[in-house]
Write a protein that holds these residues in place. Structure first.
Motif, PDB file in Angstrom:
ATOM      1  N   ARG A   1     -32.332  66.453  20.149  1.00 54.68           N
ATOM      2  CA  ARG A   1     -32.029  67.873  19.954  1.00 54.68           C
ATOM      3  C   ARG A   1     -30.889  68.339  20.870  1.00 54.68           C
ATOM      4  N   GLU A   2     -30.311  67.395  21.623  1.00 60.57           N
ATOM      5  CA  GLU A   2     -29.190  67.668  22.526  1.00 60.57           C
ATOM      6  C   GLU A   2     -29.552  68.661  23.631  1.00 60.57           C
ATOM      7  N   LEU A   3     -30.811  68.631  24.040  1.00 57.01           N
ATOM      8  CA  LEU A   3     -31.243  69.429  25.184  1.00 57.01           C
ATOM      9  C   LEU A   3     -31.088  68.637  26.479  1.00 57.01           C
ATOM     10  N   LEU A   4     -31.193  67.339  26.383  1.00 53.80           N
ATOM     11  CA  LEU A   4     -31.145  66.453  27.540  1.00 53.80           C
ATOM     12  C   LEU A   4     -29.913  65.565  27.431  1.00 53.80           C
ATOM     13  N   GLU A   5     -29.157  65.481  28.513  1.00 52.21           N
ATOM     14  CA  GLU A   5     -27.948  64.661  28.521  1.00 52.21           C
ATOM     15  C   GLU A   5     -28.294  63.189  28.277  1.00 52.21           C
ATOM     16  N   ALA A   6     -27.361  62.476  27.692  1.00 53.84           N
ATOM     17  CA  ALA A   6     -27.551  61.048  27.448  1.00 53.84           C
ATOM     18  C   ALA A   6     -27.593  60.295  28.777  1.00 53.84           C
ATOM     19  N   PRO A   7     -28.348  59.211  28.839  1.00 54.76           N
ATOM     20  CA  PRO A   7     -28.399  58.421  30.075  1.00 54.76           C
ATOM     21  C   PRO A   7     -27.131  57.599  30.257  1.00 54.76           C
ATOM     22  N   VAL A   8     -26.985  57.050  31.452  1.00 52.74           N
ATOM     23  CA  VAL A   8     -25.900  56.106  31.723  1.00 52.74           C
ATOM     24  C   VAL A   8     -26.326  54.742  31.213  1.00 52.74           C
ATOM     25  N   ARG A   9     -25.428  54.052  30.549  1.00 54.94           N
ATOM     26  CA  ARG A   9     -25.751  52.731  30.011  1.00 54.94           C
ATOM     27  C   ARG A   9     -25.275  51.638  30.959  1.00 54.94           C
ATOM     28  N   ARG A  10     -26.175  50.721  31.263  1.00 54.44           N
ATOM     29  CA  ARG A  10     -25.839  49.524  32.034  1.00 54.44           C
ATOM     30  C   ARG A  10     -26.288  48.330  31.229  1.00 54.44           C
ATOM     31  N   GLY A  11     -25.369  47.793  30.480  1.00 55.14           N
ATOM     32  CA  GLY A  11     -25.743  46.747  29.552  1.00 55.14           C
ATOM     33  C   GLY A  11     -26.654  47.331  28.490  1.00 55.14           C
ATOM     34  N   ARG A  12     -27.862  46.788  28.383  1.00 59.14           N
ATOM     35  CA  ARG A  12     -28.826  47.289  27.406  1.00 59.14           C
ATOM     36  C   ARG A  12     -29.777  48.316  28.017  1.00 59.14           C
ATOM     37  N   ALA A  13     -29.636  48.560  29.330  1.00 58.48           N
ATOM     38  CA  ALA A  13     -30.543  49.475  30.015  1.00 58.48           C
ATOM     39  C   ALA A  13     -29.989  50.900  30.017  1.00 58.48           C
ATOM     40  N   ALA A  14     -30.877  51.883  29.792  1.00 57.79           N
ATOM     41  CA  ALA A  14     -30.536  53.303  29.864  1.00 57.79           C
ATOM     42  C   ALA A  14     -31.068  53.843  31.192  1.00 57.79           C
ATOM     43  N   ILE A  15     -30.171  54.370  32.021  1.00 62.21           N
ATOM     44  CA  ILE A  15     -30.537  54.818  33.363  1.00 62.21           C
ATOM     45  C   ILE A  15     -30.395  56.333  33.465  1.00 62.21           C
ATOM     46  N   TYR A  16     -31.464  56.984  33.939  1.00 58.76           N
ATOM     47  CA  TYR A  16     -31.478  58.430  34.140  1.00 58.76           C
ATOM     48  C   TYR A  16     -31.458  58.736  35.631  1.00 58.76           C
ATOM     49  N   GLY A  17     -31.028  59.948  35.991  1.00 64.07           N
ATOM     50  CA  GLY A  17     -30.942  60.328  37.397  1.00 64.07           C
ATOM     51  C   GLY A  17     -31.710  61.596  37.705  1.00 64.07           C
ATOM     52  N   ASP A  18     -31.504  62.110  38.929  1.00 62.24           N
ATOM     53  CA  ASP A  18     -32.195  63.319  39.375  1.00 62.24           C
ATOM     54  C   ASP A  18     -31.855  64.522  38.495  1.00 62.24           C
ATOM     55  N   GLY A  19     -30.599  64.586  38.031  1.00 63.65           N
ATOM     56  CA  GLY A  19     -30.205  65.688  37.162  1.00 63.65           C
ATOM     57  C   GLY A  19     -30.984  65.700  35.865  1.00 63.65           C
ATOM     58  N   HIS A  20     -31.226  64.511  35.303  1.00 59.20           N
ATOM     59  CA  HIS A  20     -32.025  64.415  34.081  1.00 59.20           C
ATOM     60  C   HIS A  20     -33.452  64.895  34.326  1.00 59.20           C
ATOM     61  N   LEU A  21     -34.013  64.505  35.479  1.00 57.17           N
ATOM     62  CA  LEU A  21     -35.386  64.906  35.793  1.00 57.17           C
ATOM     63  C   LEU A  21     -35.477  66.420  35.937  1.00 57.17           C
ATOM     64  N   SER A  22     -34.482  67.004  36.625  1.00 54.61           N
ATOM     65  CA  SER A  22     -34.467  68.457  36.772  1.00 54.61           C
ATOM     66  C   SER A  22     -34.358  69.149  35.420  1.00 54.61           C
ATOM     67  N   ARG A  23     -33.442  68.673  34.562  1.00 55.99           N
ATOM     68  CA  ARG A  23     -33.269  69.281  33.235  1.00 55.99           C
ATOM     69  C   ARG A  23     -34.536  69.130  32.403  1.00 55.99           C
ATOM     70  N   LEU A  24     -35.166  67.971  32.477  1.00 50.83           N
ATOM     71  CA  LEU A  24     -36.384  67.735  31.703  1.00 50.83           C
ATOM     72  C   LEU A  24     -37.491  68.681  32.143  1.00 50.83           C
ATOM     73  N   ARG A  25     -37.642  68.877  33.432  1.00 52.34           N
ATOM     74  CA  ARG A  25     -38.658  69.808  33.932  1.00 52.34           C
ATOM     75  C   ARG A  25     -38.342  71.240  33.495  1.00 52.34           C
ATOM     76  N   LEU A  26     -37.060  71.593  33.483  1.00 54.13           N
ATOM     77  CA  LEU A  26     -36.670  72.921  33.025  1.00 54.13           C
ATOM     78  C   LEU A  26     -37.010  73.099  31.547  1.00 54.13           C
ATOM     79  N   ILE A  27     -36.736  72.099  30.732  1.00 54.27           N
ATOM     80  CA  ILE A  27     -37.052  72.155  29.305  1.00 54.27           C
ATOM     81  C   ILE A  27     -38.555  72.342  29.106  1.00 54.27           C
ATOM     82  N   LEU A  28     -39.349  71.559  29.822  1.00 54.54           N
ATOM     83  CA  LEU A  28     -40.806  71.653  29.690  1.00 54.54           C
ATOM     84  C   LEU A  28     -41.300  73.029  30.121  1.00 54.54           C
TER      85      LEU A  28
END
Length: 248
Positions: free
Chosen positions: A26-53
């Motif tokens: 739904r484009e509420l949460l920014e895309a993660p950083v890609r490292r090979g096949r791994a998707a990595i999220y950071g503190d900003g993602h956690l903050s945004r996710l908590r705000l959405i919830l």
């Protein structure tokens, strides 16, 4: 900055992996950083996710949340917004989690490490599963439980205490943060959002909240322990002193 896989991010925010993917779609949460096949999220993602919830809990629809986030983002540079979100998310990531092998858990808790106690520890978040391993999000809390068990306190009782402590500390932390919100944010009005020039200041305010809470709680617990330990143990100490005196 802390890093999370999608399942770790969902656990930290108290939601599901499915929901995280929905918020991304739904484009509420920014895309993660890609490292090979791994998707990595950071503190900003956690903050945004908590705000959405938080906004969902208040009854906002996805479209409304996106409109508000887009409107806020449009008035600031991406760096300003990410700076505030990083500061908000970082407040939850000061103690590094540690992998705890089953051999260590058995050494710490012995026969009391029953399936029921493991389930309870997982429910409380004292332990987490990551594949075949256990992880302690707060190694200090796990060690406190170990010390109680060494003093012959049953592990089940220590886990019950952990649940009660979490409830009480959440309440007290809420009181402390509520004061900051009341006198720093609320006077500016319910619809106020910081301008680009103001964002660094409020990022600094949020960054200072974690050490403020830790300092206040640590000082209060220290004063309480100095007062309560003698009150509760005093009769036993007096009895021991009297016994020693008679023995002389």
């Amino acid at each position: 900055m802390a890093e999370y896989r999608i399942d770790e991010l969902a656990r930290a925010a108290g939601t599901s992996v499915r929901n995280v993917r929905v918020y991304q779609d739904r484009e509420l949460l920014e895309a993660p950083v890609r490292r090979g096949r791994a998707a990595i999220y950071g503190d900003g993602h956690l903050s945004r996710l908590r705000l959405i919830l938080n906004m969902l809990d208040r009854g906002y629809a996805f479209a409304q949340i996106r409109e508000m986030l887009d409107a806020w983002r449009a008035g600031h540079s991406l760096g300003d917004v990410l700076g505030l979100e990083e500061a908000t998310g970082a407040a939850w990531s000061h103690e590094a989690a540690e992998v705890v092998p089953m051999t260590d858990l058995l050494r710490m808790f012995g026969a009391q490490l029953t399936p029921a106690n493991i389930r309870r520890a997982l429910e409380l978040g004292v332990l987490e599963r990551r594949g075949a391993q256990f992880v302690a999000p707060s190694p200090r809390l796990l060690e406190a439980g170990h010390e109680l068990v060494k003093l012959d306190v049953p592990l089940a009782e220590a886990l019950a205490l952990a649940a009660e402590l979490q409830t009480e500390t959440d309440r007290i932390t809420g009181l402390l943060i509520g004061l900051v919100r009341k006198y720093v944010l609320d006077p500016k009005g319910p619809d106020w959002l910081p301008s680009g020039e103001e964002l660094p200041h409020y990022a600094d305010v949020i960054t200072r909240l974690h050490p403020l809470v830790m300092s206040a709680l640590s000082a209060a617990v220290d004063r309480s322990a100095r007062r309560v330990i003698p009150e509760i143990m005093g009769d036993r100490l007096i009895a021991l002193a009297e016994k020693a005196k008679k023995a002389d």
